[in-house]
Design an enzyme around this catalytic site. Structure first.
Site, PDB file in Angstrom:
ATOM      1  N   LYS A 307      71.999 -34.425  -7.940  1.00 55.01           N
ATOM      2  CA  LYS A 307      70.702 -34.816  -8.490  1.00 55.01           C
ATOM      3  C   LYS A 307      70.630 -36.333  -8.569  1.00 55.01           C
ATOM      4  O   LYS A 307      71.508 -36.985  -9.137  1.00 55.01           O
ATOM      5  CB  LYS A 307      70.512 -34.231  -9.892  1.00 55.01           C
ATOM      6  CG  LYS A 307      70.160 -32.767  -9.932  1.00 55.01           C
ATOM      7  CD  LYS A 307      69.869 -32.369 -11.376  1.00 55.01           C
ATOM      8  CE  LYS A 307      69.473 -30.914 -11.496  1.00 55.01           C
ATOM      9  NZ  LYS A 307      69.162 -30.546 -12.888  1.00 55.01           N
ATOM     10  N   GLU A 349      78.004 -34.130 -23.804  1.00 53.77           N
ATOM     11  CA  GLU A 349      77.885 -33.282 -22.611  1.00 53.77           C
ATOM     12  C   GLU A 349      79.111 -32.390 -22.442  1.00 53.77           C
ATOM     13  O   GLU A 349      79.009 -31.251 -21.991  1.00 53.77           O
ATOM     14  CB  GLU A 349      77.710 -34.145 -21.365  1.00 53.77           C
ATOM     15  CG  GLU A 349      76.311 -34.724 -21.191  1.00 53.77           C
ATOM     16  CD  GLU A 349      75.309 -33.696 -20.660  1.00 53.77           C
ATOM     17  OE1 GLU A 349      75.672 -32.526 -20.483  1.00 53.77           O
ATOM     18  OE2 GLU A 349      74.157 -34.091 -20.428  1.00 53.77           O
ATOM     19  N   LYS A 387      80.810 -27.491 -14.334  1.00 54.98           N
ATOM     20  CA  LYS A 387      79.605 -27.809 -13.573  1.00 54.98           C
ATOM     21  C   LYS A 387      79.767 -27.448 -12.104  1.00 54.98           C
ATOM     22  O   LYS A 387      78.838 -26.931 -11.477  1.00 54.98           O
ATOM     23  CB  LYS A 387      79.244 -29.287 -13.719  1.00 54.98           C
ATOM     24  CG  LYS A 387      77.908 -29.622 -13.060  1.00 54.98           C
ATOM     25  CD  LYS A 387      77.335 -30.925 -13.526  1.00 54.98           C
ATOM     26  CE  LYS A 387      75.941 -31.139 -12.943  1.00 54.98           C
ATOM     27  NZ  LYS A 387      75.324 -32.410 -13.390  1.00 54.98           N
ATOM     28  N   ARG A 401      72.102 -22.355 -12.538  1.00 51.72           N
ATOM     29  CA  ARG A 401      72.271 -23.784 -12.804  1.00 51.72           C
ATOM     30  C   ARG A 401      71.408 -24.257 -13.976  1.00 51.72           C
ATOM     31  O   ARG A 401      71.711 -25.278 -14.602  1.00 51.72           O
ATOM     32  CB  ARG A 401      71.950 -24.594 -11.549  1.00 51.72           C
ATOM     33  CG  ARG A 401      72.220 -26.085 -11.710  1.00 51.72           C
ATOM     34  CD  ARG A 401      72.216 -26.817 -10.393  1.00 51.72           C
ATOM     35  NE  ARG A 401      72.387 -28.250 -10.582  1.00 51.72           N
ATOM     36  CZ  ARG A 401      72.625 -29.118  -9.612  1.00 51.72           C
ATOM     37  NH1 ARG A 401      72.724 -28.693  -8.358  1.00 51.72           N
ATOM     38  NH2 ARG A 401      72.760 -30.408  -9.860  1.00 51.72           N
ATOM     39  N   HIS A 424      72.170 -40.655 -24.117  1.00 48.71           N
ATOM     40  CA  HIS A 424      71.857 -39.324 -23.594  1.00 48.71           C
ATOM     41  C   HIS A 424      72.681 -38.243 -24.300  1.00 48.71           C
ATOM     42  O   HIS A 424      72.148 -37.211 -24.716  1.00 48.71           O
ATOM     43  CB  HIS A 424      72.119 -39.289 -22.092  1.00 48.71           C
ATOM     44  CG  HIS A 424      71.879 -37.950 -21.467  1.00 48.71           C
ATOM     45  ND1 HIS A 424      70.625 -37.389 -21.354  1.00 48.71           N
ATOM     46  CD2 HIS A 424      72.742 -37.040 -20.943  1.00 48.71           C
ATOM     47  CE1 HIS A 424      70.723 -36.204 -20.776  1.00 48.71           C
ATOM     48  NE2 HIS A 424      71.998 -35.972 -20.519  1.00 48.71           N
TER      49      HIS A 424
END
Length: 517
Positions: A307, A349, A387, A401, A424
């Site tokens: 991405k 994360e 991931k 996903r 983030h």
């Protein structure tokens, strides 16, 4: 760096080694087979005619020869190849050793059905095997990087080996992408790009903070490998992640004479990777790029999956493209200079990945920030594996996903509402707790899940509630523009328990629920 599989007879070194080499698309060497080819006779005959000392001498010579080649190679070692301190020192200098183990009963059962004649086990197989294991017990246990193959099938053993070694080949998004996670790997950037047959001229893109720390080192390794390199430094921070910055990268690439066969290298965190990758996706209709993430957040998440993009005033990542890098090199040593706040952002994360699919990772994070930092290499490898497994099954986010969006639907809204003053990972932590609360209100999640998740984030030093000064109405407006909505409906990825998330969930009256949080 070479990969060596070691361990007692019957632990699966040759079988796993061949499969691992095939997965990574690199050469495989079975050292015992190489010895037989060199000597012109089977191993048992070497032992019988020349003795073990002669065998060990040939073994040492061939090990040194195969470790001297520049191409990454998977090598299956004999069960005593590293008993020699010299052999072990050479092996650990030239690569990484993964020791395979299994309970004695399982090893013996495997050896009984094996067609391989092992001279050290001739006679009473069970008795000789147990004696050998006892003799070498301390030796095998001295290897810290190990996996027990006793209860693993072939696919599970292959996957666990990749995690323990930090070596992956990511498929499913067009050109395959090699990912290597190893301390000190930045110094091998140039040679790794050569091995991947990536060409120059190279545009090295970094931000002002990272370039000051590692820009010269990265440029040196590229130039030492023969590349012509131009360094493009962009401003740091999410507020600069817009089309204007990407345009500047395109213009720099044009000025440097990059061609369709050239390469962009991103050296930095997620903002650098997103913009450099987006620039690579569109420049000359797509050129190769390499990602060298320098933050925990980028290593475990944003560098993986292809991405790329930039922000618009209405929301995050509303422009971009799927354009996977050809190579990702993650160097956990770079985390030593990472500011504490960036560590927290990455841990946000990382915890999310544990909630999605890896309870062991979740509880490693629950042990606290210090434990996570002390085990940074394995933390990165394990979190990245979550991931990788998901994107290989669903590369273009059509189903599974979407589970990676846990915490992001609300989290992206929080980021926008606070003007990106919050990192983030901090916003994702808040979003994950809020979305767990939604899941409990729907009766989807186990009772108490929100508190369990909140306690881990809090123990790490992350916020778990939307600060009162942040305008919730702006969060709602941002979520209505979320790129993951379909038919104007916002859909959530919500946790059910640690290790399980469900995707595509609609939450009735979510705006009111959020405003009341």
């Amino acid at each position: 760096m070479h990969i060596m599989l070691y361990g007692p007879p019957g632990s699966g070194k040759s079988t796993l080694g061949a499969r691992l080499a095939d997965r990574l698309k690199c050469p495989f060497v079975d050292l015992d087979a190489a010895i037989e080819q060199h000597a012109g006779m089977p191993v048992p005959d070497i032992f019988q005619q020349q003795g073990e000392t002669a065998f060990r001498r040939v073994e040492s010579g061939l090990l040194a020869r195969h470790l001297s080649v520049s191409e990454e190679t998977v090598i299956s070692l004999g069960g005593g190849a590293l008993l020699s301190p010299e052999n072990r020192a050479l092996a650990e200098k030239q690569g990484e050793v993964l020791c395979l183990t299994a309970p004695a009963e399982i090893l013996i059962a495997r050896l009984k059905v094996s067609s391989i004649n092992r001279p050290l086990l001739n006679g009473d197989l069970e008795q000789r095997t147990r004696a050998l294991l006892e003799k070498r017990k301390d030796h095998y246990s001295s290897f810290s990087n190990a996996i027990d193959t006793g209860t693993l099938n072939a696919d599970q053993a292959l996957w666990q080996a990749q995690i323990r070694l930090g070596v992956f080949r990511i498929t499913g998004m067009g050109t395959d992408c090699d990912l290597r996670i190893r301390p000190g790997i930045l110094k091998d950037l140039g040679s790794a790009m050569q091995q991947a047959e990536l060409k120059g001229p190279v545009m090295l893109v970094s931000d002002e903070h990272v370039a000051a720390l590692y820009g010269q080192q990265a440029q040196n390794t590229l130039e030492n490998a023969g590349y012509t390199v131009s360094l493009m430094i962009i401003p740091s921070g999410e507020t600069h992640k817009h089309i204007g910055s990407v345009t500047e990268i395109w213009e720099a690439c044009a000025d440097a004479g990059l061609e369709r066969g050239s390469t962009i290298v991103a050296l930095g965190g997620g903002v650098v990777g997103d913009q450099a990758g987006f620039a690579a996706a569109a420049f000359l209709r797509g050129i190769a790029w390499v990602n060298v993430p320098t933050t925990l957040l980028a290593m475990v998440d944003s560098s993986i999956g292809g991405k790329t993009g930039a922000n618009l005033p209405q929301g995050k990542n509303l422009i971009g493209a799927f354009h996977a890098p050809r190579l990702i090199l993650s160097d956990p040593e770079l985390l030593q200079t990472l500011p504490e706040r960036e560590w927290l952002s990455g841990l946000g994360e990382t915890v999310k990945h544990g909630i999605i699919a890896d309870p062991q990772l979740f509880y490693l994070c629950a042990a606290g920030r210090e434990a996570a930092q002390q085990n940074s290499t394995q933390l990165v490898r394990q979190a990245a594996a979550v991931k990788i497994r998901i994107i290989e099954e669903d590369p273009y986010e059509r189903g599974l996903r979407q589970s990676l969006n846990l915490g992001h639907t609300i989290g992206h809204g929080v980021e926008l509402a606070c003007g990106f003053s919050m990192s983030h990972g901090e916003a994702v932590a808040i979003g994950t707790v809020a979305e767990a609360r939604l899941a409990e209100k729907l009766g989807l999640a186990q009772t108490g899940l929100t508190d369990e998740i909140r306690k881990v984030f809090s123990a790490l030093g992350l916020l778990t509630q939307i600060p009162p000064e942040i305008n919730r109405t702006i969060i709602v407006q941002a979520m209505r523009h979320d790129k993951k909505r379909a038919n104007q409906i916002v859909r959530f990825a919500l946790p059910v328990r640690i290790g399980e998330v469900r995707v595509g969930i609609t939450v009735p009256d979510w705006e009111t629920l959020l405003l009341d949080m």
